[in-house]
Design an enzyme around this catalytic site. Structure first.
Site, short mmCIF file in Angstrom:
data_model
loop_
_atom_site.label_atom_id
_atom_site.label_comp_id
_atom_site.label_asym_id
_atom_site.label_seq_id
_atom_site.Cartn_x
_atom_site.Cartn_y
_atom_site.Cartn_z
CB SER A 43 -0.97 0.02 1.18
OG SER A 43 -0.29 0.22 2.39
CE LYS A 91 -3.15 2.25 4.71
NZ LYS A 91 -2.68 1.31 3.72
#
EC number: 3.4.21.-
Length: 175
Positions: A43, A91
């Site tokens: 990711s 993230k």
């Protein structure tokens, strides 16, 4: 014989004192100041784990930098997953409270980030479970700020707080 037993007792006593001082100090440091974490998955490629499944980056997580919820657009942060509280995710912060962000695949095309929340995304769109899936994230879920890649040695570097130009908020709240 008695002399050797005295030495053993002194050694055990000194070890126990050191142990009972070192363990609380280490636990406090790892919980409040900094720790390391292995990054898994795709990711955050290419920023983290550019080699895919062949190797995992290990990053330094600084708890101190987020203690007052001081985050900036572009920061890479660790947070408790909004969908699974047992899991931590890493993230990039895309938008702060008050910002309006153009979403990628979210049910709404534009979202205004509410007060006390941030918008986070993985760098590898389409391979990331992020705010485009679960919406804005409460600042209370922040765990740490990823500051450096520590492993593998050939990737030692400081992680820069860079916001990809295509992910700039549509409208920024005045800071």
């Amino acid at each position: 014989m008695a002399q050797s037993q005295g030495w053993v007792k002194r050694y055990i006593k000194a070890f126990c004192k050191g142990f009972f001082v070192a363990v609380p100090v280490a636990v406090t440091f790892l919980d409040r100041v900094a720790c390391v974490a292995r990054v898994e998955g795709a990711s955050m490629q290419p920023s983290l784990n550019p080699g895919g499944s062949q190797s995992s980056d290990v990053v330094l997580l600084n708890h101190w930098k987020v203690r007052n919820f001081e985050v900036h657009r572009g920061d890479i942060v660790s947070l408790v997953s909004p969908k699974n509280p047992e899991q931590k995710i890493i993230k990039r912060v895309i938008a702060l409270e008050g910002d309006i962000v153009r979403t990628i695949g979210h049910k709404n095309r534009y979202v205004k980030v509410p007060r006390g929340h941030i918008w986070v995304e993985g760098d590898h769109h389409g391979h990331s479970f992020d705010s485009n899936s679960f919406g804005p994230v409460s600042l209370g879920l922040l765990h740490a700020h990823a500051t450096h890649i520590l492993w593998p040695p050939e990737r030692w570097q400081k992680l820069e707080s860079v916001l990809p130009p295509e992910r700039l908020p549509v409208q920024r709240e005045e800071e």
